[in-house]
Scaffold this motif. Sequence first.
Motif, PDB file in Angstrom:
ATOM      1  N   THR A 184      68.096  10.460  59.666  1.00 58.93           N
ATOM      2  CA  THR A 184      67.182  10.008  60.705  1.00 58.93           C
ATOM      3  C   THR A 184      66.164   9.037  60.125  1.00 58.93           C
ATOM      4  N   ILE A 185      65.776   9.264  58.884  1.00 60.86           N
ATOM      5  CA  ILE A 185      64.945   8.314  58.153  1.00 60.86           C
ATOM      6  C   ILE A 185      65.654   7.978  56.847  1.00 60.86           C
ATOM      7  N   VAL A 189      59.824   8.272  51.530  1.00 64.58           N
ATOM      8  CA  VAL A 189      58.633   8.167  50.684  1.00 64.58           C
ATOM      9  C   VAL A 189      57.406   7.904  51.564  1.00 64.58           C
ATOM     10  N   GLU A 190      57.538   7.002  52.524  1.00 66.55           N
ATOM     11  CA  GLU A 190      56.437   6.730  53.456  1.00 66.55           C
ATOM     12  C   GLU A 190      56.102   7.980  54.274  1.00 66.55           C
ATOM     13  N   PHE A 191      57.132   8.722  54.644  1.00 64.83           N
ATOM     14  CA  PHE A 191      56.954   9.949  55.411  1.00 64.83           C
ATOM     15  C   PHE A 191      56.146  10.977  54.611  1.00 64.83           C
ATOM     16  N   LEU A 192      56.450  11.107  53.325  1.00 66.41           N
ATOM     17  CA  LEU A 192      55.695  12.017  52.463  1.00 66.41           C
ATOM     18  C   LEU A 192      54.219  11.605  52.405  1.00 66.41           C
ATOM     19  N   LEU A 193      53.978  10.313  52.291  1.00 67.64           N
ATOM     20  CA  LEU A 193      52.600   9.817  52.267  1.00 67.64           C
ATOM     21  C   LEU A 193      51.900  10.100  53.602  1.00 67.64           C
ATOM     22  N   THR A 228      62.068  21.824  51.931  1.00 68.31           N
ATOM     23  CA  THR A 228      60.859  22.024  52.721  1.00 68.31           C
ATOM     24  C   THR A 228      60.492  20.788  53.547  1.00 68.31           C
ATOM     25  N   PHE A 229      61.359  19.779  53.503  1.00 67.16           N
ATOM     26  CA  PHE A 229      61.135  18.553  54.280  1.00 67.16           C
ATOM     27  C   PHE A 229      62.294  18.251  55.221  1.00 67.16           C
TER      28      PHE A 229
END
Length: 89
Positions: A39-40, A46-50, A69-70
């Motif tokens: 989906t990403i 990496v942007e999602f984690l930020l 966990t993500f």
Amino acid sequence: MPDTDLSEPVAHQLAEWIRKVNPQVTEVPGDLDIIETRTITSLQFVEFLLYIEQLRGAPIPPGIADINTFRTIRVIVDNYFRSPVEAGE
């Protein structure tokens, strides 16, 4: 299936972020495996984690960060946004 429980404001924000970076996605169920379904992308991850850190107001501790966990919004909310009492621990 509708988005994950929208009574969880952070779950709604995460779903909106995913729809913003991937306009082809119209619904983000709470149990959608965003990694397995791609989906990403890996760069978006990496942007999602930020973004998760921004919403938390704190970095994700390296010792608890695990790819599993993500995988879904529900798991992200449970692991990074709920206190241990709320999570039933």
